[in-house]
Design an enzyme around this catalytic site. Structure first.
Site, PDB file in Angstrom:
ATOM      1  N   ARG A  51       0.839  -1.213   0.000  1.00  0.00           N
ATOM      2  CA  ARG A  51       0.000   0.000   0.000  1.00  0.00           C
ATOM      3  C   ARG A  51       0.868   1.255   0.000  1.00  0.00           C
ATOM      4  NH1 ARG A  51      -2.247   2.213   4.605  1.00  0.00           N
ATOM      5  NH2 ARG A  51      -1.675   0.300   5.676  1.00  0.00           N
ATOM      6  N   ARG A  52       1.926   1.230   0.842  1.00  0.00           N
ATOM      7  CA  ARG A  52       2.781   2.415   0.997  1.00  0.00           C
ATOM      8  C   ARG A  52       4.092   2.203   0.242  1.00  0.00           C
ATOM      9  NH1 ARG A  52       2.979   1.671   7.181  1.00  0.00           N
ATOM     10  NH2 ARG A  52       3.083  -0.426   6.347  1.00  0.00           N
ATOM     11  N   LYS A 109      -9.964 -14.724   4.619  1.00  0.00           N
ATOM     12  CA  LYS A 109     -11.206 -15.390   5.059  1.00  0.00           C
ATOM     13  C   LYS A 109     -12.406 -14.461   4.977  1.00  0.00           C
ATOM     14  CE  LYS A 109      -9.000 -13.978   9.063  1.00  0.00           C
ATOM     15  NZ  LYS A 109      -7.797 -14.255   9.782  1.00  0.00           N
ATOM     16  N   LYS A 209     -14.698 -17.977   9.240  1.00  0.00           N
ATOM     17  CA  LYS A 209     -14.103 -19.306   9.076  1.00  0.00           C
ATOM     18  C   LYS A 209     -15.188 -20.396   9.125  1.00  0.00           C
ATOM     19  CE  LYS A 209      -9.788 -17.647  11.080  1.00  0.00           C
ATOM     20  NZ  LYS A 209      -9.079 -17.361  12.333  1.00  0.00           N
TER      21      LYS A 209
END
Ligand code: NDP
Ligand code: HSE
Length: 438
Positions: A51-52, A109, A209
């Site tokens: 992201r960065r 998940k 889950k």
């Protein structure tokens, strides 16, 4: 004998370079020769999305990009690993990658439980694989057994401890008598609980889950929204002590069950909630931040899968195992059917779920009280298994454990108890699972 020509490397895009992503890349480096031998071709890093940008990540900067989508659909990429998390933009990246024929390995998940169907459809459209062993209980092989090994059997029930943070908290409460907040603080200090522990302690992580496990076990698409969910924030030290007195522990359980309906058909119920579990049950010995999944099937009987359900290295183990499988399929020109939701069973509401309750009541200690309390249970057709009374002057505490009844009948009984003038307080109500307890 002529030697088979070396196969061209399979190029892997890694989306996410956090706790799990870093460990995946480490395994790809340290196990490179073995992975090549197992697959029949080397795996080569095509790029890593973060992201960065502009940070030193200890990898070749030329591999890094902040354009995850661009990397996932690039022509020179064969396989995509998604270890970012969240619903969007991860879903869009993966749908486009799958439709472009790139096989995907994901640990996400939340996405698989919310909208796995969209990913499965994209995989089918692109003729690609979608693997997600790490999404449930990290290092523990449970997706593959449900999806492949047990496909000759009929699974009746899956019971799991699938969240390490809450299992650590409840285990500490059981071992030390600590309250919830104290145990959560300790879990945070040790790095088990995240700065915002909501997803764990409110049961969202376990519910995601549970949906994934139920979908595979019962060949039915189950989403997180279908799962009844309760967290552990209301569990008190007194609840845990009361469980102990009954020979039980308190665990946050995910329970997915197959039921026979009155019309002869079948349905499934999927729920996540804290429950008292007899200490003799195999899941009650699962302590610390460990996970375990207990599977019951007609022919196989009872199976237990146990291990580390979180952490960078354990999760990366499952991710790289999936990478080997999808890479082999790619070389063989094959595809593994990711799901088989042919049964499409009705999903029950929690009201229809069958359960037992442990109820603790403060009552006036005088003649006729027990009869009134018993009548409230009988009025809703709930059979009492045991009653224990502890007197305290003019008051008494009644601890009642029921036989199995529907959740709706038990909830209505508790409402009726709350209305009785002789009941001063309904102190605690908790489900009891795992066979008849004392
Ligand atoms: P982290 O938060 O440690 O890492 C997330 C990574 O994704 C970071 O590298 C981050 O970049 C990157 N990222 C976030 N947004 C973007 C974006 N828009 N574009 C590109 N990159 C982005 O998460 P984890 O490694 O802990 O978890 C990853 C996944 O694995 C999640 O789905 C999680 O549920 C699952 N999982 C995690 C387990 C664990 O024990 N940690 C266990 C089982 C599953 P940056 O580095 O720049 O911030
Ligand atoms: N927060 C999760 C847990 C991580 O505590 O188990 C693994 O999904």
């Amino acid at each position: 004998m002529t030697k088979e020509p070396a196969k061209r490397p399979l190029r892997v895009a890694i989306l996410g370079y956090g706790t799990v992503g870093r460990e995946v890349v480490r395994l790809l480096h340290t196990q490179a020769d073995d992975l090549t031998a197992r697959i029949g071709a080397p795996l080569e890093l095509a790029g890593i999305a973060v992201r960065r940008g502009g940070r030193d990540r200890g990898v070749d900067p030329a591999l890094l990009t902040t354009d995850a989508h661009g990397l996932a659909v690039r022509d020179d990429v064969d396989l995509v690993v998604e270890v970012v998390g969240g619903i969007e933009p991860a879903r869009s990246w993966l749908v486009d990658a799958l439709k472009a024929g790139k096989s995907v390995v994901s640990a996400n998940k939340a996405l698989l439980a919310e909208d796995g169907a969209t990913l499965q459809d994209a995989a089918a459209a692109g003729g690609a694989d979608l693997y997600y062993e790490a999404a449930v209980a990290a290092a523990i092989p449970i997706i593959r057994p449900l999806r492949e090994s047990l496909h000759g059997d009929r699974i009746t029930r899956v019971t799991g401890i699938v969240n390490g943070t809450t299992n650590y908290i409840l285990s500490q409460m059981d071992a030390t008598g600590a309250g919830f907040n104290e145990a959560l603080e300790e879990a945070t200090e040790l790095g088990y609980a995240e700065a915002d522990p909501t997803a764990d302690v409110e049961g969202f992580d376990a519910a995601a889950k549970a949906a994934i496990l139920a979908s595979l076990a019962f060949h039915t698409r189950v989403t997180a929204a279908d799962v009844h969910r309760e967290g552990i924030t209301e569990i008190t030290a007194a609840d845990v002590a009361s469980a102990r007195a009954m020979g039980c522990t308190v665990k946050l359980l995910c329970i997915a069950e197959r039921h026979r309906d009155e019309d002869g058909g079948e349905s499934v119920s999927v729920r996540v909630h804290p429950a008292m579990l007899p200490r003799t049950h195999p899941l009650s010995s699962v302590g610390d931040a460990f996970n375990a999944v207990f599977v019951e099937a007609d022919a196989a009987g009872q199976l237990m899968f146990y291990g580390r359900g979180a952490g960078g290295a354990p999760t990366a183990s499952a991710v790289v195992g999936d990478l080997v499988a999808v890479a082999r399929n790619r070389l063989a020109g094959a595809r593994t059917t990711a799901e088989s939701p042919y049964a499409d069973l009705r999903i029950r509401t929690v009201a229809e779920a069958l359960t037992r309750y442990h109820i603790s009541l403060d009552v006036a200690d005088k003649a006729g009280v027990l009869a009134e309390v018993a009548a409230a249970f009988a009025g809703h057709d709930v059979s009492i298994s045991t009653v224990r009374q502890e007197g305290r002057g003019d008051d008494a505490t009644l601890v009642i454990v029921t036989h199995t009844a529907t959740d709706a009948a038990l909830a209505a009984t508790v409402d009726a108890l709350r209305e009785l003038p002789i009941v001063r307080n309904v102190v605690s109500v908790m489900r009891v699972e795992g066979g008849e307890a004392k």
